[in-house]
Write an enzyme that holds these catalytic residues in place. Structure first.
Site, PDB file in Angstrom:
ATOM      1  CD  GLU A   1     -48.053  18.566 -19.714  1.00  0.00           C
ATOM      2  OE1 GLU A   1     -47.890  17.426 -20.116  1.00  0.00           O
ATOM      3  OE2 GLU A   1     -47.327  19.122 -18.882  1.00  0.00           O
TER       4      GLU A   1
ATOM      5  CB  CYS B   1     -39.899  23.696 -26.033  1.00  0.00           C
ATOM      6  SG  CYS B   1     -38.707  25.029 -25.753  1.00  0.00           S
TER       7      CYS B   1
ATOM      8  CD  GLU C   1     -37.552  30.700 -23.657  1.00  0.00           C
ATOM      9  OE1 GLU C   1     -37.341  29.929 -22.709  1.00  0.00           O
ATOM     10  OE2 GLU C   1     -37.640  31.936 -23.500  1.00  0.00           O
TER      11      GLU C   1
ATOM     12  CB  SER D   1     -39.743  30.751 -16.481  1.00  0.00           C
ATOM     13  OG  SER D   1     -38.565  29.972 -16.400  1.00  0.00           O
TER      14      SER D   1
ATOM     15  CG  LEU E   1     -27.588  29.910 -14.086  1.00  0.00           C
ATOM     16  CD1 LEU E   1     -27.158  30.712 -15.301  1.00  0.00           C
ATOM     17  CD2 LEU E   1     -27.193  30.632 -12.791  1.00  0.00           C
TER      18      LEU E   1
ATOM     19  CB  CYS F   1     -42.438  21.752 -18.217  1.00  0.00           C
ATOM     20  SG  CYS F   1     -41.006  21.844 -19.209  1.00  0.00           S
TER      21      CYS F   1
END
Ligand code: SAH
Ligand code: SF4
Length: 350
Positions: A101, A121, A169, A200, A224, A342
């Site tokens: 995407e 991921c 990632e 990111s 985080l 996502c």
């Protein structure tokens, strides 16, 4: 995990995977004048050609020769959703059938693009639709770059910034991510300023360290989501081995080395990371650092027990951070009506 997979279509190499040196050599071998290199580069990196036949200023014989030797990978749109706020979310198919995407987010004269660095991921974050769907493969640099070109062509306007916040990632695909960033930054390719290119990461510490040594001024965001180790282990099991203490240290090194302000992403999840203890821990983690905190309401993933927090809690967090001198923003997620979190479009269609 850092795959250097540049040949994803079997025996024939893809034109876009050739280095500049390899392209120069190929044109020499084919007896072509040197200016062909620039012409070919212009077709693949600027004009986003989808076939060798599109390259109309190359002799027909050369186009046929190239088609016999190489493939010309690209992305193919298989679905899209358009948001009321003008954002467009695309599901794109890669040459081997894997899908990813990306999102285009216009705002005035600006166009921000959110790209994927992997199909799926492996990090398994509890709140993330991509994490729940597992890992397929890492993308090549040109597959990442091509997502941006697809959005550029669809909006028919210049892309002013790119965030690596789609699927995957980026720091588990470090070399290809860096190569894509460099293509996007290159004045003869993407032409986007380094500060407007943001990666990111969920916090892969060795790669944050490596990133801080890169010469370009790329921007870094770290997911985080909790400054309490026990909570973060549950929310983000893939980075359990990198403790918050080590993350704190490496982020200090990053700031000392680059002088740049990193961002922490914090998705507020009702009753999980929006309590008083969590707020105090976040304030302690961020105080006296250069970090900026982005507070986001969790995007609800269908079938998940995790729910967004309240607006009131988001404001409490904002005020608490301000009291300890930490800059923070409450972000409204763009395209909330189009499954913008996502992995959600892909999940819905599969
Ligand atoms: N893997 C990288 C980049 C892709 S995810 C990373 O984790 O940082 C992009 C951002 O979306 C991250 O900050 C991630 O934590 C966040 N995200 C994922 N699922 C979300 C959800 N359901 N609601 C809000 N943010 C989410
Ligand atoms: Fe992967 Fe990022 Fe989703 Fe975590 S939040 S599963 S690291 S894409």
């Amino acid at each position: 995990m850092d795959t250097e997979n540049n040949t994803n279509t079997g025996a024939m190499r893809d034109l876009k995977s050739l280095s500049k040196g390899e392209l120069i050599k190929l044109m020499e071998e084919l007896g072509q004048p040197a200016f062909r290199v620039k012409q070919v580069e212009d077709w693949i990196w600027n004009k986003n050609a989808s076939s060798f036949d599109d390259m109309t200023n190359l002799p027909k014989s050369l186009r046929t020769e190239l088609a016999g030797k190489l493939t010309l990978g690209g992305v193919e749109e298989v679905a899209r959703q358009v948001s009321e706020d003008g954002s467009r979310k695309y599901l794109l198919r890669l040459p081997d059938g894997a899908t990813v995407e990306c999102v285009g987010m216009p705002s005035g004269k600006k166009l921000a693009v959110c790209v994927s660095s992997q199909a799926g991921c492996a990090m398994g974050c509890a709140f993330c639709a991509t994490g729940g769907a597992g890992f397929t493969r890492s993308l090549t640099a040109s597959e990442i770059y091509d997502q941006v070109m697809h959005v550029r062509d669809d909006f028919n306007t210049r892309v002013t910034s790119v965030v690596f916040m789609g699927q995957g990632e980026p720091f588990m695909n470090y070399n290809n991510t860096l190569a894509a960033l460099r293509k996007l930054n290159d004045p003869e390719q993407g032409g986007i300023g380094a500060r407007h290119l943001t990666v990111s990461t969920c916090g892969v510490i060795p790669m944050i360290r490596r990133f801080s040594h890169e010469p370009e001024q790329f921007t870094l965001a770290v997911s985080l989501h909790s400054a309490v180790q026990k909570t973060r282990n549950i929310l983000m099991p893939g980075v359990k081995k990198y403790s918050l203490l080590n993350l704190y240290t490496v982020m200090g090194e990053y700031v000392d080395r680059t002088g740049r302000r990193p961002t922490y992403e914090y998705a507020l999840i009702g009753g999980v990371n929006d309590t008083r203890d969590e707020m105090d821990a976040l304030c302690d983690f961020c105080r006296d650092t250069l970090a900026h905190v982005n507070l986001i309401q969790l995007n609800e993933v269908p079938g998940s027990k995790l729910k967004p927090s309240t607006q009131r809690k988001a404001e409490d967090f904002l005020n608490a951070l301000a009291r300890v001198g930490v800059e923070a923003t409450i972000r409204n997620s763009r395209g909330a009506d189009i499954d913008a979190a996502c992995g959600q479009l892909k999940q819905r269609l599969s």
